[in-house]
Design an enzyme around this catalytic site. Structure first.
Site, PDB file in Angstrom:
ATOM      1  N   HIS A  57       0.847  -1.208   0.000  1.00  0.00           N
ATOM      2  CA  HIS A  57       0.000   0.000   0.000  1.00  0.00           C
ATOM      3  C   HIS A  57       0.871   1.243   0.000  1.00  0.00           C
ATOM      4  O   HIS A  57       1.539   1.560   0.986  1.00  0.00           O
ATOM      5  CB  HIS A  57      -0.919   0.011   1.219  1.00  0.00           C
ATOM      6  CG  HIS A  57      -1.919   1.142   1.173  1.00  0.00           C
ATOM      7  ND1 HIS A  57      -2.957   1.164   0.275  1.00  0.00           N
ATOM      8  CD2 HIS A  57      -2.025   2.283   1.879  1.00  0.00           C
ATOM      9  CE1 HIS A  57      -3.668   2.269   0.444  1.00  0.00           C
ATOM     10  NE2 HIS A  57      -3.114   2.975   1.414  1.00  0.00           N
ATOM     11  N   HIS A  59       1.154   5.498  -1.525  1.00  0.00           N
ATOM     12  CA  HIS A  59       0.781   6.690  -2.292  1.00  0.00           C
ATOM     13  C   HIS A  59       2.102   7.418  -2.530  1.00  0.00           C
ATOM     14  O   HIS A  59       2.605   8.102  -1.629  1.00  0.00           O
ATOM     15  CB  HIS A  59      -0.178   7.590  -1.508  1.00  0.00           C
ATOM     16  CG  HIS A  59      -1.378   6.877  -0.956  1.00  0.00           C
ATOM     17  ND1 HIS A  59      -2.433   6.475  -1.746  1.00  0.00           N
ATOM     18  CD2 HIS A  59      -1.686   6.494   0.302  1.00  0.00           C
ATOM     19  CE1 HIS A  59      -3.351   5.880  -0.987  1.00  0.00           C
ATOM     20  NE2 HIS A  59      -2.917   5.870   0.258  1.00  0.00           N
ATOM     21  N   ARG A  80      -4.222  15.713   6.342  1.00  0.00           N
ATOM     22  CA  ARG A  80      -4.845  15.611   5.026  1.00  0.00           C
ATOM     23  C   ARG A  80      -4.844  16.967   4.309  1.00  0.00           C
ATOM     24  O   ARG A  80      -4.721  17.017   3.077  1.00  0.00           O
ATOM     25  CB  ARG A  80      -6.274  15.062   5.131  1.00  0.00           C
ATOM     26  CG  ARG A  80      -6.760  14.525   3.790  1.00  0.00           C
ATOM     27  CD  ARG A  80      -8.175  14.015   3.849  1.00  0.00           C
ATOM     28  NE  ARG A  80      -9.144  15.088   3.994  1.00  0.00           N
ATOM     29  CZ  ARG A  80     -10.448  14.966   3.718  1.00  0.00           C
ATOM     30  NH1 ARG A  80     -10.931  13.805   3.315  1.00  0.00           N
ATOM     31  NH2 ARG A  80     -11.264  15.981   3.879  1.00  0.00           N
ATOM     32  N   TYR A 119      -5.032   7.676  -6.912  1.00  0.00           N
ATOM     33  CA  TYR A 119      -6.312   8.389  -7.017  1.00  0.00           C
ATOM     34  C   TYR A 119      -6.186   9.790  -7.608  1.00  0.00           C
ATOM     35  O   TYR A 119      -7.192  10.465  -7.828  1.00  0.00           O
ATOM     36  CB  TYR A 119      -7.028   8.450  -5.655  1.00  0.00           C
ATOM     37  CG  TYR A 119      -6.227   9.077  -4.526  1.00  0.00           C
ATOM     38  CD1 TYR A 119      -6.261  10.452  -4.295  1.00  0.00           C
ATOM     39  CD2 TYR A 119      -5.440   8.294  -3.695  1.00  0.00           C
ATOM     40  CE1 TYR A 119      -5.534  11.022  -3.265  1.00  0.00           C
ATOM     41  CE2 TYR A 119      -4.713   8.851  -2.660  1.00  0.00           C
ATOM     42  CZ  TYR A 119      -4.762  10.217  -2.449  1.00  0.00           C
ATOM     43  OH  TYR A 119      -4.028  10.776  -1.430  1.00  0.00           O
ATOM     44  N   HIS A 201     -11.763   3.794  -3.017  1.00  0.00           N
ATOM     45  CA  HIS A 201     -10.916   4.629  -2.171  1.00  0.00           C
ATOM     46  C   HIS A 201     -11.260   4.436  -0.702  1.00  0.00           C
ATOM     47  O   HIS A 201     -10.387   4.206   0.139  1.00  0.00           O
ATOM     48  CB  HIS A 201     -10.995   6.111  -2.543  1.00  0.00           C
ATOM     49  CG  HIS A 201     -10.167   6.965  -1.628  1.00  0.00           C
ATOM     50  ND1 HIS A 201     -10.622   7.409  -0.411  1.00  0.00           N
ATOM     51  CD2 HIS A 201      -8.895   7.401  -1.743  1.00  0.00           C
ATOM     52  CE1 HIS A 201      -9.658   8.090   0.180  1.00  0.00           C
ATOM     53  NE2 HIS A 201      -8.606   8.108  -0.609  1.00  0.00           N
ATOM     54  N   ARG A 204     -16.314   6.459   2.358  1.00  0.00           N
ATOM     55  CA  ARG A 204     -16.626   7.896   2.292  1.00  0.00           C
ATOM     56  C   ARG A 204     -16.709   8.385   0.844  1.00  0.00           C
ATOM     57  O   ARG A 204     -17.456   9.273   0.518  1.00  0.00           O
ATOM     58  CB  ARG A 204     -15.505   8.739   2.928  1.00  0.00           C
ATOM     59  CG  ARG A 204     -15.248   8.634   4.368  1.00  0.00           C
ATOM     60  CD  ARG A 204     -14.324   9.793   4.836  1.00  0.00           C
ATOM     61  NE  ARG A 204     -13.061   9.923   4.126  1.00  0.00           N
ATOM     62  CZ  ARG A 204     -11.963   9.250   4.408  1.00  0.00           C
ATOM     63  NH1 ARG A 204     -11.961   8.358   5.372  1.00  0.00           N
ATOM     64  NH2 ARG A 204     -10.843   9.463   3.738  1.00  0.00           N
ATOM     65  N   HIS A 228      -9.370   1.357   1.467  1.00  0.00           N
ATOM     66  CA  HIS A 228      -9.089   1.848   2.824  1.00  0.00           C
ATOM     67  C   HIS A 228     -10.291   1.465   3.692  1.00  0.00           C
ATOM     68  O   HIS A 228     -11.426   1.808   3.353  1.00  0.00           O
ATOM     69  CB  HIS A 228      -8.976   3.371   2.839  1.00  0.00           C
ATOM     70  CG  HIS A 228      -7.769   3.937   2.158  1.00  0.00           C
ATOM     71  ND1 HIS A 228      -7.848   4.829   1.112  1.00  0.00           N
ATOM     72  CD2 HIS A 228      -6.443   3.774   2.394  1.00  0.00           C
ATOM     73  CE1 HIS A 228      -6.622   5.184   0.725  1.00  0.00           C
ATOM     74  NE2 HIS A 228      -5.758   4.552   1.488  1.00  0.00           N
ATOM     75  N   GLU A 231      -9.936   3.103   9.008  1.00  0.00           N
ATOM     76  CA  GLU A 231      -8.655   3.697   9.407  1.00  0.00           C
ATOM     77  C   GLU A 231      -8.849   4.491  10.697  1.00  0.00           C
ATOM     78  O   GLU A 231      -7.957   4.542  11.539  1.00  0.00           O
ATOM     79  CB  GLU A 231      -8.140   4.597   8.285  1.00  0.00           C
ATOM     80  CG  GLU A 231      -6.776   5.199   8.539  1.00  0.00           C
ATOM     81  CD  GLU A 231      -6.234   5.972   7.332  1.00  0.00           C
ATOM     82  OE1 GLU A 231      -6.988   6.123   6.343  1.00  0.00           O
ATOM     83  OE2 GLU A 231      -5.082   6.417   7.387  1.00  0.00           O
ATOM     84  N   HIS A 265      -5.384  -0.919   6.217  1.00  0.00           N
ATOM     85  CA  HIS A 265      -5.459  -0.414   7.593  1.00  0.00           C
ATOM     86  C   HIS A 265      -6.182  -1.430   8.476  1.00  0.00           C
ATOM     87  O   HIS A 265      -5.579  -2.047   9.310  1.00  0.00           O
ATOM     88  CB  HIS A 265      -6.134   0.968   7.709  1.00  0.00           C
ATOM     89  CG  HIS A 265      -5.433   2.032   6.945  1.00  0.00           C
ATOM     90  ND1 HIS A 265      -4.135   2.377   7.207  1.00  0.00           N
ATOM     91  CD2 HIS A 265      -5.833   2.810   5.911  1.00  0.00           C
ATOM     92  CE1 HIS A 265      -3.769   3.335   6.368  1.00  0.00           C
ATOM     93  NE2 HIS A 265      -4.772   3.605   5.571  1.00  0.00           N
ATOM     94  N   ASP A 316       2.319   3.177   2.849  1.00  0.00           N
ATOM     95  CA  ASP A 316       1.218   4.128   2.797  1.00  0.00           C
ATOM     96  C   ASP A 316       1.674   5.574   2.597  1.00  0.00           C
ATOM     97  O   ASP A 316       1.950   6.001   1.493  1.00  0.00           O
ATOM     98  CB  ASP A 316       0.358   3.960   4.058  1.00  0.00           C
ATOM     99  CG  ASP A 316      -0.948   4.749   3.994  1.00  0.00           C
ATOM    100  OD1 ASP A 316      -1.290   5.247   2.911  1.00  0.00           O
ATOM    101  OD2 ASP A 316      -1.632   4.864   5.033  1.00  0.00           O
TER     102      ASP A 316
HETATM  103 ZN   LIG Z   1      -3.637   4.903   1.962  1.00  0.00          ZN
END
Ligand SMILES: [Zn+2]
Length: 447
Positions: A57, A59, A80, A119, A201, A204, A228, A231, A265, A316
Site C-alpha cells: 500500500h 501513495h 490531510r 487516485y 478509495h 466515504r 481503505h 482507518e 489499515h 502508505d
Molecule cells: Zn492509503
C-alpha cells in the site's frame, strides 16, 4: 543463465540456510540448490538473501510530505490538508519526477514490488487529460524507471463524504460516476512488470451503490481490489450513521469481500468484521508506520491472523520507507498491546513482508525463492554496525528486528540487478528526491 550464490538465504520457516545458489532464466527462477561453496562465475550475494519484499500500500506522492506535517501537532485531518495542498500542485511532469524518486527509494530500501493506490487521476478542476490515464501512465513510467514491479490499484473516488459531492482538489480524484471510472480503467493493460487492479478509495468516497460496479470490473479482469477500511473511529461512526453498517459490513453487502480483496489499515474492526473478512478469504494490509505517524491506532494483527486473514504490509504515507520497520512493527505493536512476546514468529513476519504482499497485489507467482517463481530477491548485508556479529541461525530474526533499509546491499527484480552495493544502479536517490520534492512544492497552486 545468471547464477547467484547466497551466503545465507531464507527459503521458509524461521531460520536462514547457508550456501544457496539461484539460477535465473529471463525473469524467473530456474533452479535453487544448496551449495556450500560458490560455483565458479557466480555473482556472490553476501549477507542474508530474502525473497522480493512487497509494499502492498503506497501513495508515492506523499513522499513529498515527509517532515512537513509535524509542526503544531494536528490530527489526521490537518495532515490531510497538507496532502491536499501537494496534490493540488502536481502536474504529470512533477508527479513523474516525484514518483520515480520515491519508487527508487523503495527499491534501495529492499522493496521489489509496490501496490500504488492511485487516485490523483485528473487535471485541476477534474478536467480530463487528453489521455484520461495520463497520471496512471506516469506511475507506470516511474516504476519502470525505478526498476520496481508495480500493481497500479486505480482507485474509484466519487464523493467527498457520505453526504457531499467531491469538491476542490477532490475533483482531480473523481470520475463523476462508477461507469466513468470503469470506462477509463478498462483501457489500462497489464505488462510483464505492471498489473492493473482496482480500489474503492473508501466508503466515504464511493457510494454504496457504486461498490458493486468496482467489484464487477475487478472480477471480470481477475484483478485485485483494495479499499481503505476503518482507518479511524470517526470513519466507522459516519458509515454507521449513514448506512447502518460498518465499512466492512457495507463492502460485504455489495459483494466486494472475495479472495481478491484487501482491506487496507483494518485498524478499528469489530469481531463481526473480522469474521466476514476471514470467511471471504480476504487479506488485510497493515501500515504500522503510518498508523503510528497519524496516531490512528494499532491494527489487531493477532486477532486478524487468528481469523485466518493473510496479513500484508505497506508504507502508505511514506512517513518511513523501510520494509523491516513495517515487519517488526507487526510483532512489536502486538507485544505492547498484549504485554507478551512471540505473537508472530520471524517466519510469519517474513511471509507478511514478501509472499502475502505479492499475493495481495495479484502476483501469486512472486515473493518466495523457488523454481518457476519471479526472480525477485533482496540481500541484506550483515557486516554493518547494526547487524555485525549476527550468526547464521539468528540472521532472519536479526534482520527483521534490527535491520534498516540502509542495510540492503543488493536487489534483483525480474532477473535484473537494480541495486548493487547499497546503491540504485541508475538513480542517485537522494539527489532525485531533493529535486523532485522541491519541484513539486515550487509549482504554483492552480487558480
Ligand atoms: Zn492509503
Amino acid at each position: 543463465m545468471t547464477p547467484y550464490w547466497c551466503e545465507l538465504a531464507w527459503l521458509g520457516g524461521d531460520t536462514a540456510v547457508a550456501g544457496v545458489s539461484i539460477e535465473v532464466d529471463g525473469d524467473r527462477i530456474a533452479r535453487v540448490d544448496r551449495c556450500p561453496v560458490a560455483p565458479a562465475g557466480a555473482e556472490r550475494l553476501t549477507g542474508l538473501t530474502l525473497p522480493g519484499l512487497a509494499n502492498a500500500h503506497s501513495h508515492a506522492f506523499h513522499r513529498g510530505l515527509r517532515g512537513r506535517t509535524h509542526h503544531g501537532g494536528g490530527t489526521f485531518w490537518t495532515w490531510r490538508d497538507h496532502m491536499y495542498a501537494l496534490a493540488a500542485r502536481l502536474t504529470p511532469d512533477t508527479y513523474l519526477e516525484l514518483a520515480t524518486a520515491c519508487f527508487a527509494e523503495m527499491v534501495e530500501s529492499g522493496y521489489t514490488c509496490v501496490g500504488e493506490f492511485h487516485y490523483l487521476h485528473h487535471a485541476p478542476g477534474g478536467v480530463r487529460y487528453a489521455d484520461p490515464n495520463e497520471m496512471g501512465g506516469v506511475i507506470a513510467a516511474a516504476a519502470e524507471a525505478a526498476g520496481v514491479r508495480l500493481t497500479l490499484l486505480d482507485a474509484c473516488y466519487l464523493t467527498g463524504g457520505f453526504d457531499r459531492p467531491a469538491d476542490g482538489v477532490q475533483l482531480r480524484f473523481s470520475d463523476a460516476d462508477v461507469d466513468g471510472w470503469a470506462g477509463r480503467v478498462s483501457t489500462l493493460r497489464d505488462t510483464s512488470t505492471v498489473r492493473v487492479g482496482a480500489a474503492v478509495h473508501s466508503v466515504r468516497a464511493v457510494p454504496a451503490a457504486a461498490i458493486a460496479g468496482v467489484e464487477a470490473w475487478s472480477s471480470t479482469r481477475g484483478a485485485p481490489i483494495h479499499a481503505h477500511v476503518s482507518e479511524q473511529l470517526a470513519e466507522n461512526a459516519a458509515c454507521i450513521a449513514a448506512t447502518g453498517a460498518t465499512p466492512t459490513g457495507l463492502l460485504a453487502e455489495h459483494g466486494a469481500l472475495t479472495d481478491r480483496f484487501t482491506a487496507v489499515h483494518a485498524t478499528h474492526l469489530t469481531d463481526g468484521d473480522m469474521e466476514v473478512l476471514g470467511s471471504g478469504g480476504a487479506a488485510c494490509c497493515l501500515c504500522p508506520t503510518t498508523e503510528r505517524d497519524l496516531g490512528d491506532g494499532i491494527g489487531p494483527a493477532t486477532a486478524l491472523a487468528t481469523a485466518g486473514i493473510a496479513l500484508a504490509l505497506g508504507s502508505d504515507s511514506q512517513a518511513v520507507i523501510d520494509p523491516f520497520e513495517e515487519a517488526r512493527a507487526m510483532e512489536l505493536d502486538a507485544r505492547l498491546l498484549s504485554m507478551h512476546r512471540g505473537m508472530f514468529a520471524p517466519g510469519e513476519l517474513a511471509v507478511a513482508a514478501s509472499s502475502a504482499g505479492y499475493r495481495s497485489l495479484g502476483w501469486p507467482d512472486g515473493g518466495a525463492i523457488d523454481v518457476g517463481l519471479l526472480a525477485d530477491f533482496v540481500t541484506v548485508g550483515l557486516d554493518g554496525s547494526r547487524l555485525a556479529g549476527t550468526v547464521g541461525d539468528d540472521a532472519l530474526a536479526a534482520v527483521l528486528f534490527s535491520a534498516s533499509g540502509s542495510d540492503v546491499r543488493d536487489v534483483v527484480v525480474g532477473g535484473r540487478r537494480v541495486v548493487r552495493d547499497g546503491r540504485h544502479v541508475r538513480i542517485d536517490v537522494g539527489r532525485a528526491l531533493a529535486g523532485a520534492i522541491d519541484a513539486a512544492w515550487s509549482a504554483p497552486v492552480p487558480g
